[in-house]
Design a protein around this motif. Structure first.
Motif, PDB file in Angstrom:
ATOM      1  N   THR A 192      46.519  44.121  36.084  1.00 15.23           N
ATOM      2  CA  THR A 192      46.146  42.412  35.192  1.00 15.23           C
ATOM      3  C   THR A 192      46.016  42.090  35.788  1.00 15.23           C
ATOM      4  N   ARG A 193      46.461  41.326  36.971  1.00 11.09           N
ATOM      5  CA  ARG A 193      46.286  40.005  38.180  1.00 11.09           C
ATOM      6  C   ARG A 193      44.813  40.218  38.544  1.00 11.09           C
ATOM      7  N   VAL A 194      44.442  41.132  38.931  1.00  7.83           N
ATOM      8  CA  VAL A 194      43.249  41.537  39.618  1.00  7.83           C
ATOM      9  C   VAL A 194      42.157  41.763  38.389  1.00  7.83           C
ATOM     10  N   SER A 195      41.885  41.941  37.626  1.00  7.67           N
ATOM     11  CA  SER A 195      41.187  42.697  36.702  1.00  7.67           C
ATOM     12  C   SER A 195      40.987  41.392  35.539  1.00  7.67           C
ATOM     13  N   GLU A 241      41.648  38.094  37.067  1.00  5.79           N
ATOM     14  CA  GLU A 241      41.070  37.676  37.860  1.00  5.79           C
ATOM     15  C   GLU A 241      39.303  37.954  37.967  1.00  5.79           C
ATOM     16  N   ALA A 242      38.722  38.907  38.123  1.00  9.23           N
ATOM     17  CA  ALA A 242      37.789  39.034  38.590  1.00  9.23           C
ATOM     18  C   ALA A 242      37.203  39.189  37.698  1.00  9.23           C
ATOM     19  N   GLY A 243      37.400  39.410  36.322  1.00  4.54           N
ATOM     20  CA  GLY A 243      37.185  39.930  34.964  1.00  4.54           C
ATOM     21  C   GLY A 243      36.810  38.095  34.599  1.00  4.54           C
ATOM     22  N   MET A 244      37.265  36.962  34.660  1.00  5.80           N
ATOM     23  CA  MET A 244      36.718  35.867  34.841  1.00  5.80           C
ATOM     24  C   MET A 244      35.260  35.035  35.902  1.00  5.80           C
ATOM     25  N   MET A 245      35.685  35.361  37.125  1.00  6.43           N
ATOM     26  CA  MET A 245      34.966  35.242  37.390  1.00  6.43           C
ATOM     27  C   MET A 245      33.601  35.553  37.585  1.00  6.43           C
ATOM     28  N   GLN A 246      33.445  37.362  37.010  1.00 10.75           N
ATOM     29  CA  GLN A 246      31.705  37.921  36.693  1.00 10.75           C
ATOM     30  C   GLN A 246      31.533  37.638  35.679  1.00 10.75           C
ATOM     31  N   LEU A 247      32.304  36.215  34.723  1.00  6.90           N
ATOM     32  CA  LEU A 247      31.640  35.870  33.058  1.00  6.90           C
ATOM     33  C   LEU A 247      31.715  34.577  33.624  1.00  6.90           C
TER      34      LEU A 247
END
Length: 314
Positions: free
Chosen positions: A64-67, A69-75
Motif C-alpha cells: 500500500t505504501r510503496v504503490s 508513493e510511487a504512483g503519485m510520483m509517476q503521475l
C-alpha cells in the motif's frame, strides 16, 4: 474494452467500493491498463503535477505504501508518509481537527487504519478526497487491482466464478461487494464462526440483485468446483496476533493446496493479497505454481491506484 464513467469521480471519497457503479469500475480498470502500458513503454505522465497525497499509516504496509508513493510520483505529484507517531492524533487531537487541517495542506488523504469508523470520521470532516488504504472491514483499493488482474487474465469479469477461501475479513467483504457490483460470481468458503459480517453480506446481495452476480457464503470446500479464480488471505490479520493459535486450529482444513485447486477449472488463476504464509493458508506448490498470478496482482496495485488518483484529482 470500452467504458465511460457514469458520473464524475472528482473529489469522491473511496471508503468501501460502494461509491462506484459497474461503469465506474470498468472505467478505472481501463484507465489502469492504459497507464500500465504507458509506464512499460517509458512514457512520462504528469496529470497530477502540483498535487500532494498524505498517507496516514496506523498499520505497517509494504504494497500500500510503496504503490501509492510511487504512483503519485509517476503521475508527477508528491506523496507524504505520516505514521501515527508523526501526527497529533497519537497525542489525542480529534480526528475532525486533523481532517480539517490536512485539507488545508494536501489534495487527498489515504489512510490505513483499524476501525472503519475512524476512516468515516476523517472523510466526514475533510474537504478533500479520503481513500481507504485498508480498515478492519474493507480493502477497496486491493480489490480494484484484483478486478484489473482478472480482466487481464480472463478478458472479462462477468462469466467468472471467484472462490475465496479463508477468514470472512476485510478482503472477503470487499471481494463480495466488488464482485456484486461488476456481476462476477463470488463464493466465500470459511470455517463456522468466521463468516463475513451479516450486514455486509446483505449489502452485497442487494448489489448482486442489480448486476446478476451469484453470491454464496459456505463452509463446504466442494464449492470450489468449477472456480475460475481461487483467492486466499492470511488466517490471522494485523491486530489478531493473540488469536493466531486458535485460528491455526480453526482453519487447518481450509488450506489452499493441490487437492483444493484440483477441483477448479484447469486454467484457474490463484490470487493472494500478500503477505503470504506458505504452508499455512496456501502451499508453496500453489502460490509458486504456474497458475499463480500473485506478483502480477501485486504489481497492478500501482496502476489501479494511479487510475483512481487520477480520477479523483486530475
Amino acid at each position: 474494452m470500452m467504458s465511460t464513467l457514469s458520473k464524475s469521480l472528482k473529489g469522491l471519497d473511496v471508503l468501501t467500493l460502494k461509491e462506484f457503479t459497474e461503469e465506474d469500475i470498468l472505467f478505472l480498470i481501463q484507465q489502469a491498463l492504459t497507464l500500465k502500458a504507458k509506464h512499460e513503454q517509458g512514457e512520462i505522465i504528469t496529470t497530477l503535477r502540483g498535487k500532494t497525497l498524505a498517507l496516514i499509516f496506523d498499520k505497517p504496509s509494504t504494497r500500500t505504501r510503496v504503490s501509492f508513493e510511487a504512483g503519485m510520483m509517476q503521475l508527477g505529484g508528491n506523496a507524504m508518509y505520516l505514521s501515527g507517531r508523526d501526527l497529533q492524533l497519537g497525542r489525542g487531537e480529534p480526528i475532525s481537527d486533523t481532517a480539517k487541517v490536512l485539507s488545508q495542506y494536501v489534495d487527498a488523504i489515504m489512510i490505513r487504519t483499524f476501525e472503519h469508523s475512524k476512516l468515516e470520521q476523517l472523510a466526514e470532516h475533510a474537504s478533500i478526497p479520503v481513500i481507504n488504504g485498508l480498515t478492519d472491514d474493507h480493502h477497496p483499493c486491493q480489490v480494484l487491482a484484483d478486478l484489473m488482474t482478472v480482466m487481464e487474465c480472463k478478458g472479462d469479469l462477468k462469466g467468472n466464478k471467484m472462490v475465496y477461501i479463508g477468514d470472512g475479513n476485510n478482503m472477503a467483504h470487499s471481494l463480495l461487494i466488488g464482485s456484486a457490483i461488476v456481476g462476477m460470481d463470488c463464493t466465500v468458503i470459511c470455517p463456522k464462526g468466521y463468516e463475513p459480517k451479516k450486514e455486509i453480506i446483505l449489502e452485497a446481495e442487494t448489489l448482486a440483485h442489480v448486476s446478476g452476480a451469484n453470491l454464496k457464503v459456505s463452509h463446504d470446500l466442494t464449492d470450489v468446483s468449477g472456480a475460475d479464480i481461487i483467492y486466499t488471505d492470511v488466517w490471522a490479520s494485523m491486530g489478531q496476533e493473540e488469536e493466531a493459535t486458535l485460528r491455526l486450529q480453526a482453519f487447518k482444513h481450509y488450506q489452499v493446496n493441490d487437492e483444493i485447486v484440483g477441483m477448479a477449472k484447469p486454467d484457474y488463476i490463484f490470487m493472494h493479497c500478500l503477505p503470504a504464509h506458505r504452508e499455512e493458508e496456501v502451499t508453496a506448490t500453489v502460490i509458486d505454481g504456474p497458475n499463480s498470478v500473485v506478483f502480477q496482482q501485486a504489481g497492478n496495485r500501482l496502476h489501479a491506484q494511479k487510475a483512481l488518483l487520477q480520477a479523483l484529482l486530475a
